[in-house]
Motif scaffolding. Sequence first.
Motif, PDB file in Angstrom:
ATOM      1  N   UNK A   1       0.818  -1.213   0.000  1.00 28.37           N
ATOM      2  CA  UNK A   1       0.000   0.000   0.000  1.00 28.37           C
ATOM      3  C   UNK A   1       0.852   1.264   0.000  1.00 28.37           C
ATOM      4  N   UNK A   2       2.076   1.157   0.519  1.00 30.72           N
ATOM      5  CA  UNK A   2       2.985   2.295   0.518  1.00 30.72           C
ATOM      6  C   UNK A   2       3.714   2.401  -0.821  1.00 30.72           C
ATOM      7  N   UNK A   3       3.990   1.257  -1.415  1.00 28.04           N
ATOM      8  CA  UNK A   3       4.708   1.239  -2.686  1.00 28.04           C
ATOM      9  C   UNK A   3       6.211   1.196  -2.522  1.00 28.04           C
ATOM     10  N   UNK A   4       6.691   1.205  -1.288  1.00 29.07           N
ATOM     11  CA  UNK A   4       8.126   1.119  -0.973  1.00 29.07           C
ATOM     12  C   UNK A   4       8.231   0.671   0.484  1.00 29.07           C
ATOM     13  N   UNK A   5       9.448   0.356   0.946  1.00 29.10           N
ATOM     14  CA  UNK A   5       9.619  -0.160   2.312  1.00 29.10           C
ATOM     15  C   UNK A   5       9.205   0.896   3.334  1.00 29.10           C
ATOM     16  N   UNK A   6       8.087   0.650   4.002  1.00 31.38           N
ATOM     17  CA  UNK A   6       7.526   1.664   4.905  1.00 31.38           C
ATOM     18  C   UNK A   6       8.402   1.917   6.124  1.00 31.38           C
ATOM     19  N   UNK A   7       9.122   0.911   6.587  1.00 29.53           N
ATOM     20  CA  UNK A   7       9.969   1.092   7.769  1.00 29.53           C
ATOM     21  C   UNK A   7      11.085   2.109   7.535  1.00 29.53           C
ATOM     22  N   UNK A   8      11.417   2.330   6.271  1.00 31.61           N
ATOM     23  CA  UNK A   8      12.502   3.267   5.941  1.00 31.61           C
ATOM     24  C   UNK A   8      11.993   4.662   5.574  1.00 31.61           C
ATOM     25  N   UNK A   9      10.674   4.850   5.653  1.00 32.54           N
ATOM     26  CA  UNK A   9      10.107   6.185   5.448  1.00 32.54           C
ATOM     27  C   UNK A   9      10.487   7.084   6.632  1.00 32.54           C
TER      28      UNK A   9
ATOM     29  N   UNK B   1      20.161  -3.243   5.294  1.00 29.83           N
ATOM     30  CA  UNK B   1      21.610  -3.204   5.546  1.00 29.83           C
ATOM     31  C   UNK B   1      22.050  -1.849   6.096  1.00 29.83           C
ATOM     32  N   UNK B   2      21.414  -0.772   5.649  1.00 33.21           N
ATOM     33  CA  UNK B   2      21.801   0.561   6.083  1.00 33.21           C
ATOM     34  C   UNK B   2      21.429   0.905   7.508  1.00 33.21           C
ATOM     35  N   UNK B   3      20.662   0.036   8.188  1.00 36.86           N
ATOM     36  CA  UNK B   3      20.250   0.341   9.568  1.00 36.86           C
ATOM     37  C   UNK B   3      21.354   0.060  10.579  1.00 36.86           C
ATOM     38  N   UNK B   4      22.310  -0.792  10.198  1.00 39.80           N
ATOM     39  CA  UNK B   4      23.356  -1.170  11.137  1.00 39.80           C
ATOM     40  C   UNK B   4      22.910  -2.236  12.130  1.00 39.80           C
ATOM     41  N   UNK B   5      21.671  -2.704  12.018  1.00 39.19           N
ATOM     42  CA  UNK B   5      21.161  -3.721  12.931  1.00 39.19           C
ATOM     43  C   UNK B   5      21.349  -5.117  12.350  1.00 39.19           C
ATOM     44  N   UNK B   6      21.375  -6.079  13.231  1.00 40.78           N
ATOM     45  CA  UNK B   6      21.369  -7.473  12.787  1.00 40.78           C
ATOM     46  C   UNK B   6      20.001  -7.758  12.162  1.00 40.78           C
ATOM     47  N   UNK B   7      20.000  -8.425  11.021  1.00 40.67           N
ATOM     48  CA  UNK B   7      18.757  -8.772  10.334  1.00 40.67           C
ATOM     49  C   UNK B   7      18.674 -10.290  10.243  1.00 40.67           C
ATOM     50  N   UNK B   8      17.557 -10.846  10.727  1.00 41.60           N
ATOM     51  CA  UNK B   8      17.358 -12.291  10.677  1.00 41.60           C
ATOM     52  C   UNK B   8      16.177 -12.590   9.755  1.00 41.60           C
ATOM     53  N   UNK B   9      16.419 -13.462   8.790  1.00 43.28           N
ATOM     54  CA  UNK B   9      15.372 -13.833   7.845  1.00 43.28           C
ATOM     55  C   UNK B   9      14.430 -14.863   8.428  1.00 43.28           C
ATOM     56  N   UNK B  10      13.228 -14.943   7.878  1.00 44.51           N
ATOM     57  CA  UNK B  10      12.254 -15.938   8.320  1.00 44.51           C
ATOM     58  C   UNK B  10      12.812 -17.343   8.164  1.00 44.51           C
ATOM     59  N   UNK B  11      12.618 -18.168   9.172  1.00 43.02           N
ATOM     60  CA  UNK B  11      13.001 -19.571   9.090  1.00 43.02           C
ATOM     61  C   UNK B  11      11.972 -20.365   8.299  1.00 43.02           C
ATOM     62  N   UNK B  12      10.716 -19.941   8.420  1.00 44.69           N
ATOM     63  CA  UNK B  12       9.628 -20.609   7.681  1.00 44.69           C
ATOM     64  C   UNK B  12       9.219 -19.702   6.516  1.00 44.69           C
ATOM     65  N   UNK B  13       9.839 -19.923   5.378  1.00 50.08           N
ATOM     66  CA  UNK B  13       9.523 -19.104   4.205  1.00 50.08           C
ATOM     67  C   UNK B  13       8.315 -19.653   3.445  1.00 50.08           C
ATOM     68  N   UNK B  14       7.787 -20.775   3.905  1.00 48.20           N
ATOM     69  CA  UNK B  14       6.648 -21.402   3.228  1.00 48.20           C
ATOM     70  C   UNK B  14       5.307 -20.866   3.715  1.00 48.20           C
ATOM     71  N   UNK B  15       5.312 -20.004   4.734  1.00 45.99           N
ATOM     72  CA  UNK B  15       4.062 -19.450   5.238  1.00 45.99           C
ATOM     73  C   UNK B  15       4.101 -17.930   5.165  1.00 45.99           C
ATOM     74  N   UNK B  16       2.985 -17.344   4.794  1.00 46.53           N
ATOM     75  CA  UNK B  16       2.897 -15.885   4.666  1.00 46.53           C
ATOM     76  C   UNK B  16       1.978 -15.360   5.766  1.00 46.53           C
ATOM     77  N   UNK B  17       2.509 -15.272   6.950  1.00 43.57           N
ATOM     78  CA  UNK B  17       1.741 -14.830   8.108  1.00 43.57           C
ATOM     79  C   UNK B  17       2.691 -14.212   9.127  1.00 43.57           C
ATOM     80  N   UNK B  18       2.215 -13.278   9.943  1.00 45.11           N
ATOM     81  CA  UNK B  18       3.080 -12.736  11.000  1.00 45.11           C
ATOM     82  C   UNK B  18       3.606 -13.808  11.953  1.00 45.11           C
ATOM     83  N   UNK B  19       2.948 -14.962  11.993  1.00 39.67           N
ATOM     84  CA  UNK B  19       3.444 -16.042  12.850  1.00 39.67           C
ATOM     85  C   UNK B  19       4.816 -16.536  12.404  1.00 39.67           C
TER      86      UNK B  19
END
Length: 196
Positions: free
Chosen positions: A15-23, A57-75
Amino acid sequence: MKACAVIVAGGRSSRMGREKALETIRGRTIIARIVALLEAQGLEPVINANGDVARFAGTGLRVIGDLRTDIQTPLAGLHTALNFAQERGFDAALTVPSDAPFLPADLFRKLSGSGRPAIAASGGQAHYLTGLWPVELLAALERALSAERLPRMQDWAKMCDAAIVEWPAIPYDPFFNVNTPEELAEAERIAAEFNL
């Protein structure tokens, strides 16, 4: 209680059209605002992201990817957060969404005061992704994610008997989230009015 803080950036920001966390709001990115709020509560945040984790990458924070990439849910984000917490010896994971720039300064204290899993609420509305989750829930969550019918976040909160901890929604909602350009403009207005 020793907890890690995980900022869940699981949406596609469609809905934002770009990464909202970086706005930006008043010159600071939403993610930087969230990090500052969590650090002020004695927590060291990491980002959980699906898709291309390099976008943070530009945040300087550790970024961890989803372990379960087969589900599309906040869980999927919660599952990753609890695994991260368990691997590093934390008692619990505090999860917050990546689009909520005005989180309350007493978030961790109030959620941990419930003595059980807890989610935030304001103005009578529950915010299921803003919660404190003990690592003991990981096995039950893995079972739920393997079930034939995948639970929604609110179903999971009920399954683990999460307490609902309420905050006032005035003079502004501390869990206001930014999904659209219009909401970004409203966040800018709130931040200016209340010097946030």
